[in-house]
Design an enzyme around this catalytic site. Structure first.
Site, PDB file in Angstrom:
ATOM      1  CE  LYS A  22      -6.166  32.727  23.091  1.00 45.00           C
ATOM      2  NZ  LYS A  22      -5.323  31.913  22.198  1.00 45.00           N
ATOM      3  CG  ASN A  23      -6.622  28.435  23.873  1.00 43.24           C
ATOM      4  OD1 ASN A  23      -6.401  29.367  23.098  1.00 43.24           O
ATOM      5  ND2 ASN A  23      -5.781  28.086  24.832  1.00 43.24           N
ATOM      6  CB  CYS A 123       5.260  31.921  18.484  1.00 43.88           C
ATOM      7  SG  CYS A 123       5.016  31.070  20.005  1.00 43.88           S
ATOM      8  NE  ARG A 128       2.991  27.523  20.937  1.00 45.32           N
ATOM      9  CZ  ARG A 128       1.932  28.267  21.245  1.00 45.32           C
ATOM     10  NH1 ARG A 128       2.028  29.557  21.277  1.00 45.32           N
ATOM     11  NH2 ARG A 128       0.775  27.708  21.513  1.00 45.32           N
ATOM     12  CG  ASP A 313      -2.433  29.093  28.042  1.00 44.96           C
ATOM     13  OD1 ASP A 313      -1.255  29.175  27.678  1.00 44.96           O
ATOM     14  OD2 ASP A 313      -3.364  28.761  27.266  1.00 44.96           O
ATOM     15  NE  ARG A 405      -3.029  36.257  19.599  1.00 46.15           N
ATOM     16  CZ  ARG A 405      -2.303  35.355  20.266  1.00 46.15           C
ATOM     17  NH1 ARG A 405      -1.181  35.707  20.841  1.00 46.15           N
ATOM     18  NH2 ARG A 405      -2.690  34.105  20.337  1.00 46.15           N
TER      19      ARG A 405
HETATM   20  C1  UD1 Z   1      -2.448  25.203  23.065  1.00 46.69           C
HETATM   21  C2  UD1 Z   1      -3.088  26.504  23.473  1.00 46.69           C
HETATM   22  C3  UD1 Z   1      -2.106  27.356  24.275  1.00 46.69           C
HETATM   23  C4  UD1 Z   1      -1.566  26.546  25.452  1.00 46.69           C
HETATM   24  C5  UD1 Z   1      -1.022  25.199  25.000  1.00 46.69           C
HETATM   25  C6  UD1 Z   1      -0.620  24.307  26.151  1.00 46.69           C
HETATM   26  C7  UD1 Z   1      -4.663  26.941  21.689  1.00 46.69           C
HETATM   27  C8  UD1 Z   1      -5.033  27.791  20.524  1.00 46.69           C
HETATM   28  N1  UD1 Z   1      -3.491  27.218  22.270  1.00 46.69           N
HETATM   29  O1  UD1 Z   1      -1.347  25.514  22.234  1.00 46.69           O
HETATM   30  O2  UD1 Z   1      -2.809  28.511  24.751  1.00 46.69           O
HETATM   31  O3  UD1 Z   1      -0.535  27.284  26.075  1.00 46.69           O
HETATM   32  O4  UD1 Z   1      -2.013  24.501  24.231  1.00 46.69           O
HETATM   33  O5  UD1 Z   1      -1.678  24.117  27.004  1.00 46.69           O
HETATM   34  O6  UD1 Z   1      -5.398  26.074  22.091  1.00 46.69           O
HETATM   35  N2  UD1 Z   1       4.824  20.350  20.600  1.00 46.69           N
HETATM   36  C9  UD1 Z   1       5.740  19.698  19.800  1.00 46.69           C
HETATM   37  N3  UD1 Z   1       5.351  19.338  18.533  1.00 46.69           N
HETATM   38  C10 UD1 Z   1       4.101  19.606  18.054  1.00 46.69           C
HETATM   39  C11 UD1 Z   1       3.189  20.276  18.879  1.00 46.69           C
HETATM   40  C12 UD1 Z   1       3.573  20.633  20.154  1.00 46.69           C
HETATM   41  O7  UD1 Z   1       6.862  19.438  20.201  1.00 46.69           O
HETATM   42  O8  UD1 Z   1       3.821  19.247  16.905  1.00 46.69           O
HETATM   43  C13 UD1 Z   1       5.221  20.742  21.958  1.00 46.69           C
HETATM   44  C14 UD1 Z   1       5.172  22.256  22.164  1.00 46.69           C
HETATM   45  O9  UD1 Z   1       6.353  22.879  21.740  1.00 46.69           O
HETATM   46  C15 UD1 Z   1       4.976  22.352  23.651  1.00 46.69           C
HETATM   47  C16 UD1 Z   1       4.088  21.129  23.952  1.00 46.69           C
HETATM   48  O10 UD1 Z   1       4.247  20.241  22.848  1.00 46.69           O
HETATM   49  O11 UD1 Z   1       6.198  22.179  24.318  1.00 46.69           O
HETATM   50  C17 UD1 Z   1       2.617  21.434  24.144  1.00 46.69           C
HETATM   51  O12 UD1 Z   1       2.153  22.263  23.093  1.00 46.69           O
HETATM   52  P1  UD1 Z   1       0.660  22.163  22.546  1.00 46.69           P
HETATM   53  O13 UD1 Z   1      -0.191  21.504  23.577  1.00 46.69           O
HETATM   54  O14 UD1 Z   1       0.693  21.580  21.187  1.00 46.69           O
HETATM   55  O15 UD1 Z   1       0.257  23.690  22.448  1.00 46.69           O
HETATM   56  P2  UD1 Z   1      -0.664  24.363  21.361  1.00 46.69           P
HETATM   57  O16 UD1 Z   1      -1.699  23.419  20.881  1.00 46.69           O
HETATM   58  O17 UD1 Z   1       0.192  25.063  20.356  1.00 46.69           O
END
Ligand code: UD1
Length: 426
Positions: A22-23, A123, A128, A313, A405
């Site tokens: 999925k990811n 969310c 996030r 995850d 999902r």
């Molecule tokens: C992706 C995965 C999700 C997984 C996560 C962490 C997909 C579609 N989803 O989510 O399943 O749980 O990686 O492995 O691939 N953060 C910030 N600012 C930002 C972006 C992130 O502070 O602009 C923080 C987030 O709140 C979190 C951390 O960084 O604490 C990691 O998040 P991130 O790796 O970005 O997760 P996703 O890409 O949303």
């Protein structure tokens, strides 16, 4: 609303085919925006999030065609063609359903010089934010405005230009957006502290097949030499390591013996180490990874971390498994601040779990009992399914749309290995 009914106590035995990740696919599909030629993705999972992503890309003018694969890979494939971009706006009603919609921001901006994407909002598993995505695009020269719940990004005249992006925190999504923007920027981009998740490696391989120039794939420092244009390609989506890990926990909690067909051990090294540590026999075979229970499960001490660490995850699924482990387990969630919503539901099934801040202490109990429980997010839902498979009596999991999902044909895959599971409509 559909619910899933499980009668626990059946040992899982047999083979579970692992679907496309999925990811990975949620980043690969937006990559189609980077070229006017067709991009074909083989091993496409059948998931609600894939449908949402198609819907969003269709809004932007991408044609999507799903077909049965004819080659070596059984299953489905999708061909995405963005010969012209009809709109550069990702509207709220689609983005709110799927946070990963933010991944159209980088490619739209790189190809069209502008993109307007609804802010995903909070969310279930935490706040996030998307600040890292925006800072990365600014480092490539983009001008970003936030207004009325939307991000509006504009490239300078002449398009994005290479730059240095140094992430203060490892982010999967921000790394993906940065890479997809940089492949069409003028000149060289260096990304420091890039996420190294296997899904990012998969995305980079697909972009390279489309003509992108990326050095350091799989490392935390990526160097990207921007190209004027990319071309079409065909790419096989990697197997879903989180789906595979989830079924490993399901096999473990039922004392089972399951072959995870197609799972790749290199993507799951830390998860396999922990499964072994909890007393399971793990063998890497030609067809996939075999997980065999061998006596009682042992407690673990785990902390989530970016890849190659233990994935956030997988935290909920391990917690369900460890609820029946011997002794005390200690789990620390370091990535998301609100990722213990499965705990009250597991406790209702008889688990002994105490949460203090980011730490959950799980004292193994001798048995779980079926109950009516509520799914709250994707991986939390799976932890309830895992607990239910070992619980005495019947469990009904409500709000199954969370599972749809991210888990393809869940009931079919589990009943094929001996689970007593059915979906009840209405
Ligand atoms: C992706 C995965 C999700 C997984 C996560 C962490 C997909 C579609 N989803 O989510 O399943 O749980 O990686 O492995 O691939 N953060 C910030 N600012 C930002 C972006 C992130 O502070 O602009 C923080 C987030 O709140 C979190 C951390 O960084 O604490 C990691 O998040 P991130 O790796 O970005 O997760 P996703 O890409 O949303």
């Amino acid at each position: 609303m559909d619910r899933i009914k499980i009668r626990g106590g059946h040992r899982l035995k047999g083979q579970i085919p692992i679907s496309g990740a999925k990811n990975a696919v949620l980043a690969l599909m937006p990559a189609s925006l980077l070229t006017s030629e067709p991009l074909t993705l083989i091993n496409l999972p059948r998931l609600a999030d894939v449908d949402s992503c198609c819907h969003l890309l269709n809004e932007l003018g991408v044609s999507t065609m799903v077909a049965r694969s004819k080659g070596a890979h059984p299953g489905r494939e999708i061909t995405l063609t963005a010969d012209t971009i009809a709109s550069t706006i990702a509207p709220y009603d689609i983005v709110r359903k799927m946070r990963a919609s933010i991944l159209v921001l980088g490619p739209l901006l790189a190809r069209e010089g502008e993109a307007t994407v609804s802010l995903p909002g909070g969310c279930a598993i935490g706040n996030r934010p998307i600040d890292l995505h925006l800072r990365a695009l600014e480092a490539l020269g983009a001008d970003i405005e936030l207004a009325a719940g939307y991000v509006r990004a504009r490239a300078p005249d002449g398009g994005l230009r290479g730059g240095i992006i140094s992430f203060p925190v490892v982010s999967v999504g921000a790394t993906e957006n940065a890479v997809m923007a940089a492949v069409l920027a003028h000149g060289e981009t260096v990304i420091n502290n890039a996420a190294r998740e296997p899904e990012i490696v998969d995305l980079c391989h697909c972009l390279i097949a489309m003509g992108a120039k990326i050095d350091g794939v799989g490392n935390s420092r990526l160097v990207i030499h921007g190209c004027d244009r990319l071309h079409g390609a065909t790419h096989v989506v990697m197997p879903d390591r989180i789906e595979a890990g989830s079924y490993a926990c399901a096999a473990a909690i039922t004392g089972g013996d399951v072959l995870l067909q197609g799972a790749r051990s290199a993507d799951m090294a830390e998860v396999l180490v922990e499964l072994k540590q909890s007393g399971l026999n793990i063998s890497v075979e030609e067809e996939g990874i075999r997980v065999q229970a061998d006596g009682p499960l042992k407690g673990l001490t785990l902390s989530t971390a970016p890849f190659p660490g233990f994935p956030t995850d997988m935290q909920a699924q391990f917690m369900a498994m460890l609820a029946l482990g011997q002794g005390t387990s200690v789990l620390t969630e370091t990535i998301f601040e609100n990722r213990y919503m499965h705990v009250p539901e597991l406790v209702r099934m008889g688990a002994d779990i105490q949460v203090k801040g980011r730490v959950a202490v799980v004292k193994g109990v001798s048995g779980l009992v079926g109950a009516e429980v509520m799914a709250t997010d994707l991986r939390a839902s799976m932890s309830l399914i895992i607990a239910a498979l070992a619980a005495e009596g019947e469990t009904q999991v409500h709000r199954v749309y969370h599972l749809d999902r991210g888990y393809e044909r869940l009931e079919e895959k589990l009943s094929a290995v001996g689970a007593d599971i059915e979906r009840i409509g209405g």
